[in-house]
Design an enzyme around this catalytic site. Structure first.
Site, short mmCIF file in Angstrom:
data_model
loop_
_atom_site.label_atom_id
_atom_site.label_comp_id
_atom_site.label_asym_id
_atom_site.label_seq_id
_atom_site.Cartn_x
_atom_site.Cartn_y
_atom_site.Cartn_z
N ARG A 45 18.94 -3.04 6.26
CA ARG A 45 19.08 -1.84 7.10
C ARG A 45 19.46 -0.64 6.22
O ARG A 45 18.94 0.46 6.39
CB ARG A 45 20.14 -2.06 8.18
CG ARG A 45 19.76 -3.12 9.21
CD ARG A 45 20.71 -3.14 10.39
NE ARG A 45 22.03 -3.67 10.12
CZ ARG A 45 22.37 -4.95 10.19
NH1 ARG A 45 21.46 -5.85 10.52
NH2 ARG A 45 23.62 -5.35 9.95
N LYS A 135 26.03 11.67 19.95
CA LYS A 135 25.02 11.41 20.98
C LYS A 135 25.53 10.38 21.97
O LYS A 135 26.20 9.42 21.58
CB LYS A 135 23.72 10.89 20.36
CG LYS A 135 22.61 10.67 21.37
CD LYS A 135 21.41 9.92 20.79
CE LYS A 135 21.44 8.47 21.21
NZ LYS A 135 20.21 7.73 20.85
N LYS A 218 19.15 16.46 25.34
CA LYS A 218 18.07 15.57 24.85
C LYS A 218 17.43 14.88 26.05
O LYS A 218 17.88 13.81 26.47
CB LYS A 218 18.65 14.56 23.86
CG LYS A 218 17.65 13.53 23.35
CD LYS A 218 18.14 12.81 22.11
CE LYS A 218 17.20 11.70 21.70
NZ LYS A 218 17.50 11.15 20.37
P1 13P Z 1 13.00 7.55 20.83
O1 13P Z 1 12.44 8.83 20.28
O2 13P Z 1 12.44 6.34 20.14
O3 13P Z 1 12.92 7.48 22.33
O4 13P Z 1 14.53 7.49 20.45
C1 13P Z 1 15.30 8.61 20.62
C2 13P Z 1 16.67 8.19 20.95
O5 13P Z 1 17.59 8.49 20.24
C3 13P Z 1 16.88 7.39 22.18
O6 13P Z 1 18.25 7.37 22.48
#
Ligand code: 13P
Length: 332
Positions: A45, A135, A218
């Site tokens: 990873r 996030k 987001k």
């Molecule tokens: P994806 O762009 O693969 O949907 O992932 C973004 C993300 O951080 C989802 O929480």
């Protein structure tokens, strides 16, 4: 000069740059590695993510990277903390702080994202490790019965509590309400649900007195379900998404950074580009915070083999450059 939350949020969406979501949990990255027949270990990873972070010219296209807890504590092969590898290139490290979507009591098939208990202490530690943004992802499922009132309101409340705590710790919260693409529903259903979810999220953010100038949103794009026979044109998806955002997202929010969800990487880019071409005088920047749409190509090019490093980095940079163009509406 002290850096404000608004400064950090604006820096993350500056000049057609966007965010790399590399915060897959250990379970999710294992699934990605399984797809290329590569064992997921802490060193594989690390190697994979180090290659992404050291890709030549990454700083031209990527403003910030969302990390997973493990990565924020890891060092590169030469002993440099991975967060410092990013900082040295002017890229802002961020951190996923939710603890995942768990079953919502009394609502089979629906989820509530957990992680508020003890979050203040975890945030303070992440800030000390160099994270400047965070996030949290709330997940909403479209079926005939869902999302329920309970799921919409519980997740909005958790997102707002999280956002207030992140700002208290001096970090910008990325507020991510994701309506999944799973299902046969059409674009009208996705639009109606997206509007209801976004309204509830901004109402809760107001209740918790979150500073909108210091967050990023987001969201999913407004798009028909993966199994819907009726798939819409790129411009239709762009227009519906813009209409929804204009109805629901206050102008004080500096940027909207989309997730890619289950879209193909090229469609995710084309949709973002179309929105930036169609949208004039929008109050917020429209950019990307893609996971799969940035990583699918490099993951395949890498295949778990160190001899593929150059090809892997080139594949990643191509995706980053295309999305950077889409963030200014100049992708061909
Ligand atoms: P994806 O762009 O693969 O949907 O992932 C973004 C993300 O951080 C989802 O929480």
């Amino acid at each position: 000069m002290t850096e404000t939350l608004a400064d950090i949020a604006q820096a993350l969406v500056l000049d057609g740059k966007g965010i790399l979501a590399a915060d897959e949990s250990t379970g999710t990255i294992k699934k990605r590695f399984d797809s290329i027949a590569t064992e997921s270990t802490d060193s594989s990873r690390r190697d994979y993510r180090e290659l992404l972070f050291r890709a030549p010219d990454i700083d031209k296209y990527i403003s910030g990277v969302i990390l997973y807890d493990e990565t924020l504590r890891q060092t590169a092969a030469d002993g440099t903390p991975l967060a410092k590898v990013l900082q040295d290139q002017g890229i802002i490290p961020g951190i996923k702080v939710d603890l995942g979507a768990k079953a919502l009591a009394g609502h089979p098939g629906e989820t509530i994202t957990e992680g508020l208990d003890g979050l203040r202490d975890r945030l303070n530690e992440y800030a000390s490790l160099g994270a400047k943004f965070t996030k949290w992802r709330g997940v909403y499922h479209i079926t005939d019965e869902s999302p329920s009132f309970a799921a919409i309101h519980a997740n909005a409340h958790a997102l707002a509590r999280y956002a207030a705590l992140a700002q208290e710790a001096g970090m910008v919260p990325i507020v991510e309400p994701e309506i999944l693409m799973d299902g046969e529903h059409d674009i009208n259903v996705c639009q109606a649900v997206s509007e209801e979810v976004l309204r509830s999220v901004f109402a809760e953010l107001a209740n918790q007195e979150v500073e909108l100038e210091g967050i990023l949103l987001k969201p999913n794009m407004v798009i028909s379900g993966q199994d819907c026979p009726d798939q819409n044109s790129i411009d239709e998806v762009a227009e519906r998404t813009l209409d929804t955002l204009k109805r629901c997202v206050p102008a004080a929010v500096p940027g909207i950074v989309f997730l890619s969800g289950g879209q193909s990487d090229e469609l995710a880019t084309a949709h973002l580009d179309a929105m930036n071409k169609l949208g004039h005088n929008l109050p917020w920047k429209l950019s990307f915070s893609y996971g799969r749409a940035l990583q699918a190509a490099p993951l395949l090019a890498w295949g778990g083999k160190s001899e593929n490093a150059t090809a892997m980095q080139a594949a990643f940079i191509k995706r980053a450059e295309d999305n950077s163009k889409a963030a200014t509406g100049t992708y061909a």
